[in-house]
Design an enzyme around this catalytic site. Sequence first.
Site, PDB file in Angstrom:
ATOM      1  CG  HIS A 314      -2.062   0.925   1.136  1.00  8.84           C
ATOM      2  ND1 HIS A 314      -1.987   2.274   1.392  1.00  8.84           N
ATOM      3  CD2 HIS A 314      -3.326   0.678   0.736  1.00  8.84           C
ATOM      4  CE1 HIS A 314      -3.162   2.821   1.179  1.00  8.84           C
ATOM      5  NE2 HIS A 314      -4.004   1.886   0.779  1.00  8.84           N
ATOM      6  CG  ASP A 372      -8.422  -4.531  -2.587  1.00  2.44           C
ATOM      7  OD1 ASP A 372      -7.649  -3.627  -2.929  1.00  2.44           O
ATOM      8  OD2 ASP A 372      -9.658  -4.389  -2.508  1.00  2.44           O
TER       9      ASP A 372
END
Length: 426
Positions: A314, A372
């Site tokens: 991320h 996710d």
Amino acid sequence: MSITLINNETNEKFEFETINCTRGPNAIDFSKLFETSGIFSYDPGYASTAGCKSTISYIDGKKGELYYKGYPIEELVAKYKYVDVCKLLLTDQLPQNDTESLEFELELRHRSFIHRTLMNMFSAFPTNAHPMAKLSSGVSILSTFYFDHAKMDSEEDRQTMARRIVAKIPTLATICYRNEIGAPIIHPDISRSYIENILFMLRAYPHERLKHGLHGEVEITPLEVEALDKILTLHADHGQNASTTTVRNVASTGVHPYAAISAGISALWGHLHGGANEKVLNQLEEIGDVKNVDQYIARVKDKNDSFKLMGFGHRVYKSYDPRAKILKRLKDDLQAKGIKMNPKLDEIAAKVEEVALKDDYFIERNLYPNVDFYSGTILRALQIPVRFFTPVFVIGRTVGWCAQLLEHVKNAQVRIARPRQVYIGK
Ligand code: SDX
């Protein structure tokens, strides 16, 4: 406070004010950098650049914390419904009681219907068209049905615009799915909650009594409704991610807000962004067995292999994404309460996480599971088809895009987004 920039070639000094934040890093106000120094700042991907001031969500990437309007995400998921979080993001206020909560939700339920002409337009798509392409197109067409939102003069106009699309996005998204499987469209049933309606419009099958507007009964458990509700809350907003930045940039040109949201849907579709949830499932299925995990982790580290581990890494979180933590707990909780996960995929996901978190390649790069990585296993257990995972992300995030868009357009200082370039051509 101010910062001085010294050009070491010319010894010129340039002073810039800093902008203080309430949390996280302060910023140097570079808006006059070119004007005063004749040079640009260069930050492709905007890793160190703030494009706006915002009060909506705050992410602490180091500690792995996420707040919406100052409330920790853990508190919102545990104590409030998704529609309450929508009210918070759009009005700065959580509902004060159940009556207020129901009032807000009923408004969404009553706004959830789609004009028949727009419904018919969806039948023009090839049935194998990806739902994200159809959803982005559908939202863009929605702007032609509500052209008055192109000019929002009052708070009431702005609230109507936002509540209208938050209400309609689940109906549009489920039409995309029904159209894909060639099933008749199921209209919203306003006797059902906002969340239950999503599962209803996905699952209900028409009944010979349909001519009387009735549907065959469909099994939707409170546990499934609770799970989907939490998933949407976890996806509601997330600072200036790629799709939110897209929405703000497109809105900065003065275009209809639904055209900006439509652009945000297209940005979210990318497999490096919201599209990752679908790719995670595809990847777990491709790995196929826990004994293959090591070879896939080796592929990640092979410089000649472009393979990336979907659902990991991320830009902001250099620690475990708090949303992934909550989703992992939710998955285990649902399993304990009888919702069937796919044991094989579950086992592979657990093994991937176990191996990756011990591997230097991931440790050195601070690569952890993101939102996710686990969302797909739960969505699949809710019988939501994999190609519909990213549309579920759209349903959750539409309220965040609306809140961010309204913050952008209400800020008089906002100018059209027009970055510069470092020209290296002839
Ligand atoms: C979302 O921004 C948001 O807030 C987004 C989001 C939201 O709520 O809106 O949180 C939702 O989009 C979550 C992210 C979903 N995407 C994925 O899971 C796709 C896989 N992840 C990566 O592609 C990547 O981690 C990104 C896109 C998420 C972040 O990209 P960055 O910040 O540009 O990081 P990078 O590509 O520069 O990576 C730094 C290093 C590189 O290695 P080196 O070149 O230093 O050797 O880490 C490596 C990368 O190769 N790396 C990965 C990796 N992610 C980063 N290596 C293998 N697998 C990965 N997933």
